[in-house]
Design an enzyme around this catalytic site. Sequence first.
Site, PDB file in Angstrom:
ATOM      1  N   SER A 118       0.814  -1.222   0.000  1.00 57.20           N
ATOM      2  CA  SER A 118       0.000   0.000   0.000  1.00 57.20           C
ATOM      3  C   SER A 118       0.846   1.269   0.000  1.00 57.20           C
ATOM      4  O   SER A 118       0.405   2.315  -0.492  1.00 57.20           O
ATOM      5  CB  SER A 118      -0.936   0.005   1.213  1.00 57.20           C
ATOM      6  OG  SER A 118      -0.203  -0.105   2.419  1.00 57.20           O
TER       7      SER A 118
ATOM      8  N   GLY B  53      -1.864  -4.418   1.207  1.00 56.19           N
ATOM      9  CA  GLY B  53      -1.958  -5.646   1.978  1.00 56.19           C
ATOM     10  C   GLY B  53      -0.936  -6.699   1.627  1.00 56.19           C
ATOM     11  O   GLY B  53      -0.813  -7.712   2.334  1.00 56.19           O
TER      12      GLY B  53
ATOM     13  N   ASN C 244       4.042  -5.264   5.882  1.00 60.15           N
ATOM     14  CA  ASN C 244       2.932  -6.109   6.340  1.00 60.15           C
ATOM     15  C   ASN C 244       3.429  -7.393   7.002  1.00 60.15           C
ATOM     16  O   ASN C 244       2.744  -7.948   7.871  1.00 60.15           O
ATOM     17  CB  ASN C 244       2.008  -6.433   5.167  1.00 60.15           C
ATOM     18  CG  ASN C 244       1.228  -5.206   4.710  1.00 60.15           C
ATOM     19  OD1 ASN C 244       0.663  -4.482   5.520  1.00 60.15           O
ATOM     20  ND2 ASN C 244       1.224  -4.955   3.409  1.00 60.15           N
TER      21      ASN C 244
ATOM     22  N   ASP D 243      -5.039   7.308   9.657  1.00 56.53           N
ATOM     23  CA  ASP D 243      -4.733   6.017  10.281  1.00 56.53           C
ATOM     24  C   ASP D 243      -3.376   6.007  10.968  1.00 56.53           C
ATOM     25  O   ASP D 243      -3.047   5.065  11.698  1.00 56.53           O
ATOM     26  CB  ASP D 243      -4.822   4.883   9.263  1.00 56.53           C
ATOM     27  CG  ASP D 243      -3.813   4.999   8.127  1.00 56.53           C
ATOM     28  OD1 ASP D 243      -2.900   5.845   8.198  1.00 56.53           O
ATOM     29  OD2 ASP D 243      -3.934   4.229   7.153  1.00 56.53           O
TER      30      ASP D 243
END
Length: 214
Positions: free
Chosen positions: A37, A74, A102, A183
Amino acid sequence: MPFKAAHGIFIALVLAATSIVRPAAAEPVQIVGFGDSLMAGYQLPVEEAFPAQLEKALRARGLDVSIANAGISGDTTSAGLARIDWSVPEGTKGVILELGANDALRGIPPEQTEQNLDKMVSGLKRRGIAVLLVGMLAPPNMGEDYGKRFNSIYAQVAGKHDVPLYPFFLDGVVTHADHQLDDGMHPNAKGVAVMVDKMLPTVEAFVKSLGVID
């Protein structure tokens, strides 16, 4: 032979000769930004994602490059390894390889992450594609031991394969809330611009090392 016909033949021959000696327009150097991402540009317009902003910055420096965005939100290094062959097309001269964040968030053993990165770099080099490896750092909540094991894998892979390394992709962003989305994990457009600015000298040297741009 009538004059008009002879004149027409003469013009045709001149145009044909000119087309033979005229050099073909050079194609941009094809680069692929391959990652998760952070590369894809999570929640950002396409033109604000890292590959697009980087391409614009390199072109402003006179480098005729095209940077394809092959980031998928992801993705772990295992997912990247599974798709890298078809995500990086023939004709690609270089890959900016950014994966591992990740893996760290999911607590995947660093040794597995290292193996996956190793295989991706090996595969690209076998295809004659140069690699710029981009490093990540494990989040502090994963603990000191995990962080020590994870944070060293990028230098180890880069050293093994003799490829350039940019140590930390989120340099200049991770400690600045105004450079992040709500976030607190992904860069906003301003943050991406900071990342591009910090990474630009490394990428410029990488592009020039491909031997297709002076």
